[in-house]
Design a protein around this motif. Structure first.
Motif, PDB file in Angstrom:
ATOM      1  N   THR A  56      11.234  15.013  14.621  1.00  0.00           N
ATOM      2  CA  THR A  56      10.296  14.426  13.730  1.00  0.00           C
ATOM      3  C   THR A  56       9.097  14.004  14.630  1.00  0.00           C
ATOM      4  N   PHE A  57       9.174  13.260  15.581  1.00  0.00           N
ATOM      5  CA  PHE A  57       8.471  12.388  16.306  1.00  0.00           C
ATOM      6  C   PHE A  57       7.622  13.493  17.068  1.00  0.00           C
ATOM      7  N   ASP A  58       8.246  14.503  17.808  1.00  0.00           N
ATOM      8  CA  ASP A  58       7.645  15.440  18.657  1.00  0.00           C
ATOM      9  C   ASP A  58       6.863  16.223  17.643  1.00  0.00           C
ATOM     10  N   LYS A 118      -1.714  14.644  20.545  1.00  0.00           N
ATOM     11  CA  LYS A 118      -0.749  14.042  21.426  1.00  0.00           C
ATOM     12  C   LYS A 118      -0.901  12.518  21.107  1.00  0.00           C
ATOM     13  N   ALA A 119       0.365  11.773  21.004  1.00  0.00           N
ATOM     14  CA  ALA A 119       0.221  10.647  20.741  1.00  0.00           C
ATOM     15  C   ALA A 119      -0.362   9.971  19.475  1.00  0.00           C
ATOM     16  N   THR A 120      -0.183  10.770  18.436  1.00  0.00           N
ATOM     17  CA  THR A 120      -0.580  10.230  16.977  1.00  0.00           C
ATOM     18  C   THR A 120       0.360   9.244  16.700  1.00  0.00           C
ATOM     19  N   LEU A 121       1.622   9.457  17.170  1.00  0.00           N
ATOM     20  CA  LEU A 121       2.973   8.771  16.759  1.00  0.00           C
ATOM     21  C   LEU A 121       3.288   7.991  18.348  1.00  0.00           C
ATOM     22  N   PHE A 122       3.424   6.776  18.365  1.00  0.00           N
ATOM     23  CA  PHE A 122       3.878   6.416  19.760  1.00  0.00           C
ATOM     24  C   PHE A 122       4.305   5.067  19.531  1.00  0.00           C
ATOM     25  N   SER A 123       5.252   4.861  20.693  1.00  0.00           N
ATOM     26  CA  SER A 123       6.122   3.440  20.697  1.00  0.00           C
ATOM     27  C   SER A 123       4.941   2.297  20.868  1.00  0.00           C
ATOM     28  N   GLY A 124       5.254   1.150  19.833  1.00  0.00           N
ATOM     29  CA  GLY A 124       4.448  -0.110  20.018  1.00  0.00           C
ATOM     30  C   GLY A 124       4.253  -0.626  21.589  1.00  0.00           C
ATOM     31  N   LEU A 125       5.244  -0.256  22.257  1.00  0.00           N
ATOM     32  CA  LEU A 125       5.407  -0.845  23.763  1.00  0.00           C
ATOM     33  C   LEU A 125       3.974  -0.257  24.571  1.00  0.00           C
TER      34      LEU A 125
END
Length: 423
Positions: free
Chosen positions: A375-377, A385-392
């Motif tokens: 889902t992430f991908d 690109k990077a619409t969804l990303f890790s908070g880190l």
DNA sequence: TCTGGGGTCCTAGGACCC
DNA sequence: TCTGGGGTCCTAGGACCC
């Protein structure tokens, strides 16, 4: 018979397709961070003061004097234009080996009724008509000879119109005697120098060496080239790309950084990039390498570099696990008080996802996050690109981000950046 | 002040196994 | 006192490519 189709000054040509005002004028494309010249069209190559791979700041004056147009690299555009070219090639043969972003080997054996030379011209013209990109075509019985034929097609474009076949013994010998040993695919500067020292100057001279000498001094790699130049094919034709054995990324920061937090965010971002590549090829990685270093060129700065490789408990392709492992690894090698230039990550020990071995405490399928990652991908593919990303990865201004001052629009992949034509 | 990035393949030598 | 033979796996380093 094999054709090698190679785009002329690929990156520069991609830029020019969308800029008719620059046709016939010098154009260069710069590396990441606008550091060096990495591509130049023939008008720019003709200006001998503009060598390739030269840092831009050293030749800024020459670039200005000759009114050379500069572009930051725009890989989104080049990647997409490349796909168009490759798709066209697949019309010409069922066997196409994509060798790099701008070239491919095409199996053209079994052409009984069409001359290979004519076929080469058709390939070239179709690509030009459909994409606006100029290519050179070299046709020969082996890959190494096809590469050489391609060089000749470009060197003598005025007579052969960018297509050259090595299809007779006379032509082969003539080509070998013409080619300096350094021009042969697979013979680099080290071997070329060594060969010159023993009086071997041309590809022809090289083929006259005893096989034993070649094997002893240049390993089997050299022997293959030696055979291929003599028309005996021994480098495999690979239609299916092999899964990658290592996936890494390392980019110089836009400016030097000292702060661990900022470097760590860059590192996390790179991990998200490489783990996505890993998932696309349906693999998992066993080892993770993290490295960082200061700028070797700054004589005034204190220098430090280090790298660390961690073995992952269980091979994984999970961005979040990899980010936390990478962060821990980075912490182990980071030393405060240095001005860092680059951080890099590399995944290796890559195995197909279904081969992952669990252990007493971990069963791959039971803890499978693949649906979440899918889902992430999917979201990132759909919305960018990077619409969804890790908070880190962080949300503050990315001080590590690359400098791209003169990037052209992404004409072929962004609705807002389509080419506008006004009448 | 500013100097790119991402790969592959091969070999030798060490450590280890039975 | 005498100390074999046949392997694998891993890593570092070198050379090359685009």
């Amino acid at each position: 018979m094999i054709a090698l189709v190679d785009c002329n000054s690929f990156y520069a040509s991609c830029e020019q397709v969308f800029r008719p005002d620059l046709w016939g004028r010098p154009v260069v494309v710069l590396s990441n961070n606008d550091g060096c010249v990495i591509a130049a069209n023939k008008e720019a190559k003709a200006l001998s003061e503009i060598p390739m791979f030269e840092p831009v700041f050293k030749i800024r004056k020459q670039l200005n004097d000759h009114k050379v147009t500069l572009f930051s690299s725009n890989y989104t555009l080049y990647g997409e234009m490349s796909q168009r070219v490759m798709n066209i090639l697949k019309f010409f043969s069922p066997q196409v080996e994509i060798y790099s972003i701008d070239e491919a080997f095409v199996d053209v054996s079994g052409m009984k009724y069409v001359s290979l030379n004519a076929y080469g011209h058709r390939i070239k013209e179709t690509i030009y008509q459909y994409t606006g990109l100029p290519v050179g075509v070299g046709i020969a019985p082996t890959k190494v000879l096809a590469k050489l034929a391609n060089k000749i097609s470009k060197k003598y474009a005025d007579v052969n119109r960018n297509v050259f076949c090595i299809d007779t013994e006379e032509k082969r010998i003539k080509a070998l005697k013409w080619a300096k040993v350094k021009m042969v695919w697979g013979i680099g500067s080290k071997h070329a120098k060594r060969l010159q020292n023993i009086g071997v100057y041309t590809a022809y001279d090289f083929t006259q060496l005893p096989e034993e000498w070649v094997r002893k001094n240049m390993t089997v790699v050299g022997v293959r080239i030696w055979n291929e130049l003599q028309g005996r094919s021994c480098i495999e034709f690979k239609t299916m790309p092999k899964p990658k054995k290592g996936i890494g990324t390392a980019k110089s920061f836009g400016k030097k950084l000292e702060d661990f937090g900022m470097i760590s965010e860059a590192c996390s971002y790179y991990i998200s990039e490489v783990s996505e590549v890993l998932r696309n090829q349906k693999s998992c990685a066993t080892y993770l390498q993290v490295f960082l270093h200061t700028n070797y060129f700054s004589a005034g700065d204190k220098q430090y570099s280090n790298s660390i490789t961690v073995t992952l408990g269980v091979p994984t392709c999970d961005t979040f696990t990899l980010i936390s492992e990478a962060k821990r690894a980075l912490k182990a090698i980071y030393k405060p008080g240095y001005r860092y230039k680059k951080v890099g990550v590399c995944l290796s020990g890559i195995i197909p996802r279904e081969y992952v071995q669990g252990n007493l405490f971990y069963h791959p399928s039971r803890f499978d996050k693949s649906q979440l990652l899918k889902t992430f991908d999917a979201l990132n593919r759909k919305y960018g690109k990077a619409t969804l990303f890790s908070g880190l990865v962080g949300t503050r201004v990315k001080e590590w981000e690359l400098i791209k001052e003169d990037r052209s629009p992404r004409y072929t992949t962004q609705w807002e950046e389509l080419l506008k034509v006004s009448c």
